[in-house]
Design an enzyme around this catalytic site. Sequence first.
Site, PDB file in Angstrom:
ATOM      1  N   ASP A  93     -22.831  19.519  -4.963  1.00  0.00           N
ATOM      2  CA  ASP A  93     -22.365  20.768  -5.539  1.00  0.00           C
ATOM      3  C   ASP A  93     -21.769  20.494  -6.908  1.00  0.00           C
ATOM      4  O   ASP A  93     -20.560  20.456  -7.099  1.00  0.00           O
ATOM      5  CB  ASP A  93     -21.310  21.371  -4.594  1.00  0.00           C
ATOM      6  N   GLU A 153     -31.637  22.031  -1.078  1.00  0.00           N
ATOM      7  CA  GLU A 153     -30.803  20.827  -1.147  1.00  0.00           C
ATOM      8  C   GLU A 153     -30.231  20.500   0.212  1.00  0.00           C
ATOM      9  O   GLU A 153     -30.179  19.347   0.629  1.00  0.00           O
ATOM     10  CB  GLU A 153     -29.659  21.034  -2.155  1.00  0.00           C
ATOM     11  N   HIS A 209      -4.150  -8.195  -3.285  1.00  0.00           N
ATOM     12  CA  HIS A 209      -4.096  -7.100  -2.332  1.00  0.00           C
ATOM     13  C   HIS A 209      -4.535  -7.513  -0.921  1.00  0.00           C
ATOM     14  O   HIS A 209      -3.859  -7.230   0.059  1.00  0.00           O
ATOM     15  CB  HIS A 209      -4.967  -5.935  -2.795  1.00  0.00           C
ATOM     16  N   ASP A 218       0.816  -1.218   0.000  1.00  0.00           N
ATOM     17  CA  ASP A 218       0.000   0.000   0.000  1.00  0.00           C
ATOM     18  C   ASP A 218       0.847   1.265   0.000  1.00  0.00           C
ATOM     19  O   ASP A 218       1.818   1.371   0.730  1.00  0.00           O
ATOM     20  CB  ASP A 218      -0.846   0.059   1.279  1.00  0.00           C
ATOM     21  N   GLU A 228     -17.899  26.729   4.739  1.00  0.00           N
ATOM     22  CA  GLU A 228     -17.951  27.578   5.925  1.00  0.00           C
ATOM     23  C   GLU A 228     -18.744  26.891   7.014  1.00  0.00           C
ATOM     24  O   GLU A 228     -18.371  26.877   8.172  1.00  0.00           O
ATOM     25  CB  GLU A 228     -18.653  28.886   5.565  1.00  0.00           C
ATOM     26  N   ASP A 287     -21.376  22.101  -9.645  1.00  0.00           N
ATOM     27  CA  ASP A 287     -20.493  23.009 -10.366  1.00  0.00           C
ATOM     28  C   ASP A 287     -19.312  23.483  -9.521  1.00  0.00           C
ATOM     29  O   ASP A 287     -18.657  24.456  -9.863  1.00  0.00           O
ATOM     30  CB  ASP A 287     -21.293  24.210 -10.892  1.00  0.00           C
ATOM     31  N   ASN A 296      -8.383  -2.542  -2.499  1.00  0.00           N
ATOM     32  CA  ASN A 296      -9.766  -2.201  -2.143  1.00  0.00           C
ATOM     33  C   ASN A 296     -10.021  -0.698  -2.183  1.00  0.00           C
ATOM     34  O   ASN A 296     -11.180  -0.260  -2.213  1.00  0.00           O
ATOM     35  CB  ASN A 296     -10.165  -2.796  -0.783  1.00  0.00           C
ATOM     36  N   HIS A 297      -8.943   0.089  -2.245  1.00  0.00           N
ATOM     37  CA  HIS A 297      -9.158   1.528  -2.376  1.00  0.00           C
ATOM     38  C   HIS A 297      -9.200   1.992  -3.820  1.00  0.00           C
ATOM     39  O   HIS A 297      -9.409   3.172  -4.086  1.00  0.00           O
ATOM     40  CB  HIS A 297      -8.086   2.306  -1.598  1.00  0.00           C
ATOM     41  N   HIS A 337      -2.690  -4.615   2.393  1.00  0.00           N
ATOM     42  CA  HIS A 337      -4.002  -4.336   3.000  1.00  0.00           C
ATOM     43  C   HIS A 337      -3.971  -3.999   4.487  1.00  0.00           C
ATOM     44  O   HIS A 337      -4.882  -3.366   4.994  1.00  0.00           O
ATOM     45  CB  HIS A 337      -4.906  -5.552   2.768  1.00  0.00           C
TER      46      HIS A 337
END
Lengths: 773, 163
Positions: free
Chosen positions: A703, A714, A303, A190, A754, A705, A251-252, A527
């Site tokens: 989000d 939302e 892995h 890893d 924020e 954009d 696995n990632h 792993h």
Amino acid sequence: MGCGTSVTTDNKGRRLTTDQMAKKTPSPALAMKAAILIQRWYRRYIARLEMRQRYTWNIFQSIEYAGEQDQLQLSSFFSFMLDNFTQLNGNGPDLISHLLDPVVDPWSDRERQTMFEQITVPESYSGPHLTFPLTVSHTNALLSAFKEQQPLHGRYMLQLLHQTKKLLKQMPNVIHLSTPYAKEITICGDLHGRLDDLLLIFYKNGLPSAETPYVFNGDFVDRGKKSVEVIILLFAYQLLYPDHMTLNRGNHEDHIMNLRYGFTKEVMQKYKTHGRDILLLVQDVFSLLPIATVIDNKVLIVHGGISDMTDLYLLSSIERHKVKSALRLPRRSLNHLEVTRSSRQGQPESPRCRSRGQPESPRCRSRGQPESPRCRSRGQPERPRCRSRGQPESPRCRSRGQDHGNTPKKRRHLTRQGSSSSSSSSSLCSPRGSSRLTLCRCLSPSMLSPTDNLQVPFLDSFTALPVRQPPREELEWKQVVDLLWSDPKSQPGCSPNTFRGGGSYFGPDVTRRLLERHGMTLLIRSHECKQEGYEVCHDGQVITIFSASNYYEEGSNRGAYIKLGRELVPRFFQYQVSRNTRKLTLTQRVNVAEGSAVRAVQEKLFSHRSELMAAFQQYDTSNSGCISVSEWALVVESVVRLDLPWRTLRPRLARLAPDGSIDYQSCFEDMGPGQPIPQVTPNLAETLYRYRTDLEIIFNIMDKDHSGQISIEEFRQTWHLFSAHLGVEVDDRAIDELAKSIDFNKDGSIDFNEFLEAFRVVHKLDVKDQQQG
Amino acid sequence: MAEDKESAEAIVSEVHKKIRAAFDVFDHEFNKTVDVREIGTIIRSLGCFPNEGELHDVIAEIEEEEPTGYIRFEKFLPTMTKVLMERKFRPIPEDLMLQAFEVLDKQKKGHLELEELTKYMTQEGEPFTQEEMEEMLSAAMDPDKNLIFYKDFVSMMTVDDPR
């Protein structure tokens, strides 16, 4: 020493008399006594250090695995959202399904290629320019650029990924390599976005080439800050030397994992314009990575590990790219079973609790709250989990709170106790918590024998449904998940890896059998983080190799790689990236690591504050503000649900009153909000602290954009869904108030960064440091 | 009298929990056993200062007849409880430590030379392994002068011990 007539000189060359000599050295008996004393005292000091080091390690691991539980929670939340998309208006769900379900690219490869070529690179760009096919000068340019913190332009990233995808499509699921004559293959574990470790390996061991072939065993991304640079280098070298550079999937290498563990965020931050396209392409690339490598037909490299169902022949033949993510079961066409989710409230227990006719166990009760219809528990599980279906009732299933002394350790190795072998390994342990409404999970193949009837809710009553044999797609999915998620255990047998939520625990007998069946001698896997960078188990038949040093914290562990030559005898090479030029002493390293771990624990305590206080006060009958150490440990363990040595940690976490009891308020003294928080009730605040990461991920997805803003609507919807999913009682009005209060310029949208900043828990000492500049 | 009995039981119960907590840290497989090589660390972390000889005696007591390399908690608990209740292997007070160093520093220089300390630690008493020696030096020695200012060293080590 003390010899009557001899004379000697001191370090200034002056002659000494015997008298002076006698003074210079102690008598032998005394010297020995003094020495023993010093040794005794010092060994005790070292023992304490070792103890601290060990439990620091335990803390990091516990939190990491608890985090993985959270991940499953999040994934099930996405499923939940998807399944309930009618509740959300706008484009929210489309986006999520876009990210979570397999995407069919409307453009052909050729069209894509042309599109990428047409992306203009501005004059001001001073980084490397790539043309294909790549040459050594390109990879050298990349190396230099990354050392100088110069990023690669989005266009080249896309092209690189595109070419990699083309290359990978031609590769089989299992790569067969042979050790070249008089050369060694280097196998790395890893990396998790640690560019420094990768560069260190290249520096120590040499750049990839025909002379220096490499195998990288998965988990290149997530957690570290330079996942992008790491995969660019790995893919570039692979394009350059496809025969000498092999990359296994980990696995990632999974877009859902990436959502939580940082890769997605890193990409979005580094590539504002092309981030989305890059992520979609990466998703394909990841699912096209080979899942295993075999060297000389003798050494298997995967892995995670194996299970007793692992079938290498089957694995060679599957369509590996269909397994996009381990965290989303392939959707079954269950049209006739698409039951409408009627009301969520007042529903009977989740079918999972009932499906095998077992009595509802107390486990289904959510913590600390009165029995509610929800069978949900927040990701952090009662580790005795009956969810591993297909298993006989084992001691594991005993619920927490009963018989504390006998309850098996609530940690990942839980399944090792008690039942040593199980007849079938279920590599499918569905994500925990929530969404009892999603049927596809209930009908997981491994759990049920063909003759079982499943009780599922249908319009508030139960319907018996015949169960079908699992389709090939699911079997394939399971095989892949086993390879990527399993962990070795020391006891024989094979059991579901309930901790990770996927894959198995495989014992030495499973290893032996598989290796024998295929005439192999060694299994190399990764792993798991190991303190020395590697570990050998199963009588030398399994090696774990881990290449991200300082994984948990500066000084927490070494990284390592293996070199394998013709004789197939592994040689280990260790290293540790260090920010300091001077080597830290053991003491310093332990202090740093421990400090970091303790902080993490303090944060956990803080984010469970009200629950903890309520529980403390239950024991504090005299209202003195103090309870016994035992009671404190009991409460903390049951609320925070981390299996940690609380008593040993106590001195770092809470103050003692003069009479030896614990002043429990002191647990929360050192931590506090980073900024003045908006007006919220303590409960809500805590929930926000706890789920901050999850919320961040969700907000980022919504989000579209990348403006950093989402609409109030939302925000509201997301929050409602999330809290419904978690079963947290949140006052609708409180959320609305919160939303409005955050919308500072009253334009109907929220700057969620924020917002999230306000709920970051910080250590007060850090704040002071920062303020002082 | 009944009260005394109760409080005695409570004390023992606390001691048991402490022992259990320390044991658990090293119980990697969660089957109530630890590697025998970690017993020294566990005992010491519980506040005891046995020397190596004393440690071996304790281990001999708690090992199986046929040593397996593992120590079971059932055997460890009673022995360790006795050790703690009888306050065996008491801690070494700071001033005694200083005296020990001063014995070696006959000339009262206030420091020991690298070679001096190494010789004593690796040849006298219950000798250090090379690893132990290196570790002590990395913590204790002023690398520029190759000297060990033991007074500072002792203070530093004692401060680090939270109690």
